[in-house]
Design a protein around this motif. Sequence first.
Motif, PDB file in Angstrom:
ATOM      1  N   GLY A   1      -3.389  -5.956   2.581  1.00 23.41           N
ATOM      2  CA  GLY A   1      -2.769  -5.863   1.272  1.00 23.41           C
ATOM      3  C   GLY A   1      -2.887  -7.105   0.425  1.00 23.41           C
TER       4      GLY A   1
ATOM      5  N   VAL B   1      -3.615   2.659   7.241  1.00 23.66           N
ATOM      6  CA  VAL B   1      -3.317   1.374   6.598  1.00 23.66           C
ATOM      7  C   VAL B   1      -2.355   0.550   7.458  1.00 23.66           C
ATOM      8  CG1 VAL B   1      -3.747   2.242   4.273  1.00 23.66           C
ATOM      9  CG2 VAL B   1      -1.433   2.371   5.229  1.00 23.66           C
TER      10      VAL B   1
ATOM     11  N   ASP C   1      -0.831  -1.795  -6.344  1.00 24.87           N
ATOM     12  CA  ASP C   1      -2.037  -1.151  -5.822  1.00 24.87           C
ATOM     13  C   ASP C   1      -2.534  -0.011  -6.703  1.00 24.87           C
ATOM     14  OD1 ASP C   1      -0.087   0.754  -5.232  1.00 24.87           O
ATOM     15  OD2 ASP C   1      -0.835   1.185  -3.223  1.00 24.87           O
TER      16      ASP C   1
ATOM     17  N   ARG D   1       0.876  -1.172   0.000  1.00 28.63           N
ATOM     18  CA  ARG D   1       0.000   0.000   0.000  1.00 28.63           C
ATOM     19  C   ARG D   1       0.909   1.217   0.000  1.00 28.63           C
ATOM     20  NH1 ARG D   1      -5.286  -1.252   1.732  1.00 28.63           N
ATOM     21  NH2 ARG D   1      -5.763   0.918   1.332  1.00 28.63           N
TER      22      ARG D   1
ATOM     23  N   ALA E   1      -1.656  -3.089   6.967  1.00 25.48           N
ATOM     24  CA  ALA E   1      -1.008  -3.564   5.740  1.00 25.48           C
ATOM     25  C   ALA E   1       0.300  -4.264   6.092  1.00 25.48           C
ATOM     26  CB  ALA E   1      -0.747  -2.388   4.805  1.00 25.48           C
TER      27      ALA E   1
ATOM     28  N   TRP F   1      -6.204   0.619  -6.648  1.00 27.10           N
ATOM     29  CA  TRP F   1      -6.727   1.121  -5.377  1.00 27.10           C
ATOM     30  C   TRP F   1      -6.785   2.644  -5.371  1.00 27.10           C
ATOM     31  CZ3 TRP F   1      -5.065   4.313  -1.470  1.00 27.10           C
ATOM     32  CH2 TRP F   1      -5.818   4.282  -0.284  1.00 27.10           C
TER      33      TRP F   1
END
Length: 316
Positions: free
Chosen positions: A300, A124, A281, A107, A127, A284
């Motif tokens: 993740g 996050v 990512d 991430r 992650a 995302w």
Amino acid sequence: MLRAPFRIARGVRESVDVVVVEIDQDGVTGRGEGTPTARYGETPEGVFDQVGTAVDAVARGADRQALRMLMPPGAARNAIDCALWDLEARLAGAPYAPPVTGLVSARTISIDTPEAMGAAARAVADARLIKVKLAGDDPAARLRAVRANAPAATLVIDANEGWSIDLLAAMQDVLVECDVKLVEQPLPAAEDSALAGFVSRIPICADESCHVAADVAGLRDRYGFVNIKLDKTGGLTEALDLLATARGAGMGVMVGCMIGTSLAMAPALRVAAHADFADLDGPWWLREDRVGGLSFAEDGSIGAPSDDLWACRQGA
């Protein structure tokens, strides 16, 4: 449009343009996607025009190997190459298969104030792998803010050519303190000869300095890893050659991406199955991805796209 501004050492993006290629044969369609990258002199219009120069050759039967002779590496060739992979698999009736179970993507935390980057890391913190974008402006404070708010995550950092050799040397203690596992492209590609003979306490990864398999020979005295991106290699065909060449040279591998949809990430899963680190990512960051695209769990972990997105998702 992106869900939030994406800031790196070279600038900030709030939207992204992609070029999609579709190749039809016998009622079957293969698709591929490329992201034009300004760092390499690409524009959406230029990439679209470059795709057009290969249309006749592909129509006459030019395959993926011929394509590498006809076009330089880049987003245009990537889109065509991945569309050919997709088409070949569909014509052959190749079965769908999920990506390797347990595949985890980084991430990414883009550049902001230390406080904002700390808050982004906290959001996050579950992650397993976090990539931290840094520039030359007080990278230590930003990195420490991320580590303080994501104490359990594996951290890699990416300077996007924004550091000097002196700053890299000065950051060594902080990199160790924050338990960073990989430093990506600290110096400008044109100046990375300064890395020859430099003893880093953290492995260094070539990104902007490495595009295709032929680049590896000139990088072994400077880097321990390469970052394989299909928009740099010009497609999955060259990416797999780069993977094999890097491994043969004893180098580690990260598979990365430009910001794009899940159609661009699906081919990269074949490389990710054999990589040490994955940074996929890109979808995302989009406000809206393609229907049936990749999913990303809080830690993740990547969830497979739907079966009709791209036909060659299985590990190579």
